[in-house]
Motif scaffolding. Sequence first.
Motif, mmCIF file in Angstrom:
data_model
loop_
_atom_site.group_PDB
_atom_site.id
_atom_site.type_symbol
_atom_site.label_atom_id
_atom_site.label_comp_id
_atom_site.label_asym_id
_atom_site.label_seq_id
_atom_site.Cartn_x
_atom_site.Cartn_y
_atom_site.Cartn_z
ATOM 1 N N LEU A 12 0.855 -1.194 0.000
ATOM 2 C CA LEU A 12 0.000 0.000 0.000
ATOM 3 C C LEU A 12 0.891 1.244 0.000
ATOM 4 N N MET A 25 -1.936 5.118 -4.205
ATOM 5 C CA MET A 25 -2.819 3.991 -4.494
ATOM 6 C C MET A 25 -4.207 4.241 -3.916
ATOM 7 N N HIS A 26 -5.216 3.751 -4.621
ATOM 8 C CA HIS A 26 -6.592 3.880 -4.157
ATOM 9 C C HIS A 26 -7.008 2.565 -3.512
ATOM 10 N N MET A 61 -8.128 -1.678 -4.696
ATOM 11 C CA MET A 61 -7.318 -2.839 -4.344
ATOM 12 C C MET A 61 -8.135 -3.858 -3.546
ATOM 13 N N ASP A 67 0.262 -4.397 -8.060
ATOM 14 C CA ASP A 67 0.965 -3.110 -8.164
ATOM 15 C C ASP A 67 2.310 -3.303 -8.864
ATOM 16 N N THR A 104 -3.404 9.586 -12.645
ATOM 17 C CA THR A 104 -3.161 9.236 -11.249
ATOM 18 C C THR A 104 -2.276 10.281 -10.590
ATOM 19 N N VAL A 121 2.508 7.745 -8.591
ATOM 20 C CA VAL A 121 2.223 6.513 -9.342
ATOM 21 C C VAL A 121 2.972 6.525 -10.668
ATOM 22 N N THR A 135 4.337 2.771 -12.606
ATOM 23 C CA THR A 135 3.373 1.706 -12.391
ATOM 24 C C THR A 135 2.709 1.357 -13.720
#
Length: 339
Positions: free
Chosen positions: A68, A72-73, A77, A123, A184, A188, A193
């Motif tokens: 995490l 990140m959302h 996830m 991820d 994003t 990110v 990513t």
Amino acid sequence: MVTIADVARHAGVAASTVSYVLSGKRSISPDTRERVQRSVRALGYRPNASARALASQRSNVIALVIPLRTGMHVPVMMQFATAIVTTARRFDHDVLLLTADEGPDGLERVTQSALVDALLVMDIELHDERVPVLRELPMPSVLIGYPDDADGLTCIDLDFAAAGALCVDHLADLGHRSLALLGTPSAVYERQTGFAQRTLTGFTEAAARRGVLGVETPCEHTFDAILQTVEQLLHDHPDLTGLVVQNEPIIGPLLDVLRRLGRRVPEDMSLVAICADDVAERQLPHLSSVTIPAEQIGEQAVESLITKLSGGVVQDLTLVPPELTARGSSAPHVDRSTA
């Protein structure tokens, strides 16, 4: 109580074949394995986990690695995690959730602990430092996402490049000639990513192919950041009439920002999001969107991992084709300068 013999009769195989499918001790043909697994599900067979683990020298646990990290959302996830846990239970496996970002060292530590039988890793970055370790580990793994160099790996993901292109094509077909990708958060992109980079590539290439302006900008999650980002976009590109959003947390505030700036959706600004259907349908107007098929991808990832544990062969790379649902947030472009 349902027994292995009951499953064997239902599947039309020997009891030993059922045992081999469940334990993974021998290679079983894909058709037979699937027939046995269907019978297990249909009859609700529940093997004794302790006895099975002892006999097979397995823990019947899958590690789900979700570091995490910044940008990140988490709700997205957790949609994947829910699908993975639900599917794993169908195959009588539990899931150990690992959220700490320990990189390659963390993968090696988990492997050496004998706590788990296999790894699901999320991820994924384009140049992910975990990839060389995953290739060498004596344990099956499946990646949700894929690096640039995916040789020797099993990967599954939404085709994000195609998703970015699909959003551009949808807006271009409606006559929009000036588009922006609200992406994003910066962190990110800085990590490179995979999903974010591939969406950007698909967006940029499709804009060039369609002969439309396509600009992109990262966007942080705070209201002030969203307001500042959109104001700057409209200042730099006053003819902007189409937005593609790949940043689920900003969707609600973005609609508020557009209203504050006097841009009506879809009359003045058409909007397409890459997000879950329930998020798109909670907004007013309902958003045209490319869905994130978390349930499908999570289920397919677990099934691939179970197949590998059973000695079966799986496809190296699976890209789920994107699907766009047109709703109320996108409409044909009207040239108001001549209207």
